[in-house]
Design a protein around this motif. Structure first.
Motif, mmCIF file in Angstrom:
data_model
loop_
_atom_site.group_PDB
_atom_site.id
_atom_site.type_symbol
_atom_site.label_atom_id
_atom_site.label_comp_id
_atom_site.label_asym_id
_atom_site.label_seq_id
_atom_site.Cartn_x
_atom_site.Cartn_y
_atom_site.Cartn_z
ATOM 1 N N THR A 29 0.831 -1.362 -0.027
ATOM 2 C CA THR A 29 0.023 -0.025 -0.083
ATOM 3 C C THR A 29 0.749 1.089 0.003
ATOM 4 N N VAL A 30 0.481 2.338 -0.811
ATOM 5 C CA VAL A 30 1.304 3.524 -0.839
ATOM 6 C C VAL A 30 0.020 4.762 -0.757
ATOM 7 N N ASP A 31 0.509 5.690 0.166
ATOM 8 C CA ASP A 31 -0.186 6.877 -0.065
ATOM 9 C C ASP A 31 0.285 7.896 -1.183
ATOM 10 N N ALA A 32 0.023 7.875 -2.536
ATOM 11 C CA ALA A 32 0.390 8.498 -3.438
ATOM 12 C C ALA A 32 0.164 9.909 -3.643
ATOM 13 N N ASN A 54 -4.017 13.121 -1.294
ATOM 14 C CA ASN A 54 -3.296 12.184 -2.001
ATOM 15 C C ASN A 54 -4.234 10.931 -2.120
ATOM 16 N N THR A 55 -3.854 9.694 -2.702
ATOM 17 C CA THR A 55 -4.581 8.567 -2.957
ATOM 18 C C THR A 55 -4.038 7.327 -2.378
ATOM 19 N N THR A 56 -4.564 6.670 -1.632
ATOM 20 C CA THR A 56 -4.452 5.536 -1.132
ATOM 21 C C THR A 56 -4.169 4.285 -2.403
ATOM 22 N N MET A 57 -3.189 3.859 -2.682
ATOM 23 C CA MET A 57 -3.023 2.801 -3.696
ATOM 24 C C MET A 57 -2.705 1.431 -3.301
ATOM 25 N N GLN A 58 -3.019 0.486 -3.819
ATOM 26 C CA GLN A 58 -2.704 -0.856 -3.368
ATOM 27 C C GLN A 58 -2.338 -1.784 -4.541
ATOM 28 N N LYS A 59 -1.236 -2.537 -4.250
ATOM 29 C CA LYS A 59 -0.918 -3.695 -5.412
ATOM 30 C C LYS A 59 -1.012 -4.954 -4.867
#
Length: 170
Positions: free
Chosen positions: A120-123, A153-158
């Motif tokens: 997870t990243v807060d991009a 920002n946007t929380t993104m997940q891979k």
């Protein structure tokens, strides 16, 4: 014939790296985020590196890797816990040379090695496209207060694919 650019190398963070990493952090925010955040927002965000001792503690408390080109640091990234990419910054003069990708590849592998099923990243708005190309999916939009300024920002997940064969133990 065109000259081949050197591939970024990786090494672990050392306390002596703090001043150069603080400079990379500030330059990346000031120059690369200028289209997405106001001057006041960028100043508030970059102020996290004003106290180098505190900045060093943050870097040391996480698994922080440094990307170098010809032995000079050009970027850094840190893994917080097993499954959160906390910081990813590349100096504006080194963008497009693969440093961010090399850093991300390494942290994704390390996170998987630590048992994480996803990362997870807060991009920031200027980094969102980079993460989308790497297979991260936007999960939620955020607004965070930083030194009296509101930043989006946007929380993104891979999802991380496990390289371990089924039934294997680590």
């Amino acid at each position: 014939m065109g000259q081949t650019l050197p591939k970024p190398a990786l090494r672990p963070f050392l306390a002596a790296d703090t001043p150069i990493l603080a400079a990379i952090f500030i330059a990346a925010i000031e120059e690369l985020a200028a289209d997405d955040y106001s001057e006041a927002q960028r100043e508030a965000w970059a102020s996290a590196a004003d106290d180098e001792e505190q900045f060093a503690r943050r870097l040391a408390s996480e698994l922080t890797l440094i990307a170098t080109l010809q032995n000079s640091p050009v970027g850094f990234a840190s893994l917080k816990g097993a499954d959160r990419l906390d910081m990813l910054y590349v100096h504006p003069s080194a963008t497009g040379q693969g440093a961010a990708s090399v850093l991300c590849d390494a942290l994704e592998k390390l996170a998987g090695g630590r048992g994480a099923k996803s990362l997870t990243v807060d991009a920031s708005d200027n980094a969102e496209g980079f993460f989308l190309k790497r297979g991260y999916v936007a999960k939620q939009r955020n607004t965070v207060a930083v030194n009296g300024e509101w930043l989006a920002n946007t929380t993104m997940q891979k999802s991380l694919a496990s390289d371990a064969p089924k039934g294997a133990t680590q």
